[in-house]
Design an enzyme around this catalytic site. Structure first.
Site, PDB file in Angstrom:
ATOM      1  N   GLY A 160       0.882  -1.205   0.322  1.00 26.61           N
ATOM      2  CA  GLY A 160      -0.320   0.258  -0.121  1.00 26.61           C
ATOM      3  C   GLY A 160       0.835   1.412  -0.296  1.00 26.61           C
ATOM      4  O   GLY A 160       1.913   1.178  -0.629  1.00 26.61           O
ATOM      5  N   SER A 169       6.283  -5.224  -0.895  1.00 22.04           N
ATOM      6  CA  SER A 169       6.098  -3.980  -1.161  1.00 22.04           C
ATOM      7  C   SER A 169       6.064  -3.005  -0.123  1.00 22.04           C
ATOM      8  O   SER A 169       6.905  -2.611   0.936  1.00 22.04           O
ATOM      9  CB  SER A 169       4.471  -3.655  -1.617  1.00 22.04           C
ATOM     10  OG  SER A 169       4.095  -1.982  -2.638  1.00 22.04           O
ATOM     11  N   ALA A 170       4.875  -2.287   0.422  1.00 19.61           N
ATOM     12  CA  ALA A 170       5.609  -1.727   1.760  1.00 19.61           C
ATOM     13  C   ALA A 170       5.318  -2.209   3.240  1.00 19.61           C
ATOM     14  O   ALA A 170       6.323  -1.623   3.884  1.00 19.61           O
ATOM     15  CB  ALA A 170       4.166  -0.399   1.950  1.00 19.61           C
ATOM     16  N   HIS A 188       9.507  -2.303  -5.888  1.00 18.45           N
ATOM     17  CA  HIS A 188       9.366  -2.833  -7.569  1.00 18.45           C
ATOM     18  C   HIS A 188      10.525  -1.464  -8.517  1.00 18.45           C
ATOM     19  O   HIS A 188      10.001  -1.461  -9.510  1.00 18.45           O
ATOM     20  CB  HIS A 188       7.997  -1.997  -7.327  1.00 18.45           C
ATOM     21  CG  HIS A 188       7.188  -2.439  -6.440  1.00 18.45           C
ATOM     22  ND1 HIS A 188       5.900  -3.321  -6.327  1.00 18.45           N
ATOM     23  CD2 HIS A 188       6.507  -1.269  -5.038  1.00 18.45           C
ATOM     24  CE1 HIS A 188       5.151  -3.602  -5.773  1.00 18.45           C
ATOM     25  NE2 HIS A 188       5.777  -2.546  -4.565  1.00 18.45           N
ATOM     26  N   GLU A 190      10.563  -6.815  -9.168  1.00 19.69           N
ATOM     27  CA  GLU A 190       9.547  -8.123  -9.222  1.00 19.69           C
ATOM     28  C   GLU A 190       9.187  -9.372  -9.577  1.00 19.69           C
ATOM     29  O   GLU A 190      10.280  -9.714 -10.650  1.00 19.69           O
ATOM     30  CB  GLU A 190       8.263  -7.544 -10.415  1.00 19.69           C
ATOM     31  CG  GLU A 190       7.633  -5.975 -10.338  1.00 19.69           C
ATOM     32  CD  GLU A 190       7.119  -5.682  -8.906  1.00 19.69           C
ATOM     33  OE1 GLU A 190       7.789  -5.598  -7.917  1.00 19.69           O
ATOM     34  OE2 GLU A 190       6.214  -4.801  -8.878  1.00 19.69           O
TER      35      GLU A 190
END
Length: 235
Positions: A90, A122-123, A159, A194
């Site tokens: 997020g 991710s986050a 990313h 990724e």
């Protein structure tokens, strides 16, 4: 002994949520009947309940139950009692703000360092580094501190994207942004593409996945790291 999976992303193009990681996660969380999910990074468009349901559906495939931290009266007790923990993606600014607001940043770090298996995407991966300063996210909210969990002795850029040689875009590349960070900071930064992740076992940190990662150090030429590279001594 620390047991951590730090993934660039939760979803690969053409695949379902966490699909590419499930074989790894089945072993990673093999001693867990239920894991605690932290949905704090999601800024809107999907509720914590909906986000947790999405995660739960993915983990059902490997017969693991999921319970959201927001379902507990005390986030601190939820973390203290967790068999395993997953922090999803997020916005990193929002995630870090919520972890500090709920007084669990330090507790989460201690819990994972004591051996509770952890997954970040991710986050949720950004916060594994020394600080969140190399995130790609917009600063939609102002966290009390940029300091994060410090589970690994360097920073991450999930990313990570290479420059598109066919693009007419003239703005800054990811590499440019990371070099800007290094104008004021000496912390190494690992660009995770990724499909790649870090596997942390105790003091061992190994690059996994299908693609190379790009390592940035202050005042040095960036280096391409092959899968299975050992980053244990990186600091």
């Amino acid at each position: 002994m620390k047991s951590i999976i730090i993934a660039s992303t939760s979803t690969l193009h053409g695949g379902s949520y966490l699909e590419y990681l499930l074989p790894t996660l089945q072993n990673h969380f093999k001693d867990c009947k239920t894991i605690l999910f932290i949905p704090y990074a999601r800024p809107g468009g999907i509720s914590h309940d909906e986000y947790t349901k999405k995660v739960s559906e993915a983990f059902t495939v490997i017969n693991i139950n999921v319970k959201g931290i927001h379902e507990f009266e005390s986030p601190e007790i939820a973390i203290e009692n967790a068999e395993g923990i997953f922090t999803g993606g997020g916005n990193t600014f929002l995630l870090v703000t919520q972890l500090y607001k709920n007084n669990v940043m330090q507790l989460l770090a201690e819990k994972v360092k004591s051996g509770t298996p952890y997954l970040g995407t991710s986050a949720g991966s950004n916060i594994c580094g020394l600080s969140m300063q190399t995130t790609n996210d917009m600063p939609i909210i102002y966290p009390p501190s940029f300091q994060t969990l410090g589970l690994i002795p360097f920073n991450l850029n999930p990313h990570y994207l290479d420059p598109d040689t066919n693009s007419q875009h003239m703005g800054e590349t990811r590499e440019t942004r990371i070099k800007e960070f290094h104008a004021f900071n000496s912390i190494p930064v690992l660009g995770l593409r990724e499909g790649s992740w870090l596997e942390v076992k105790g003091n061992m940190i190994v690059l996994k996945g299908s693609l190379k990662a790009r390592l940035f150090k202050q005042n040095q030429i960036p280096e391409e790291l092959e899968t299975e590279s050992d980053l244990s001594d990186l600091k």
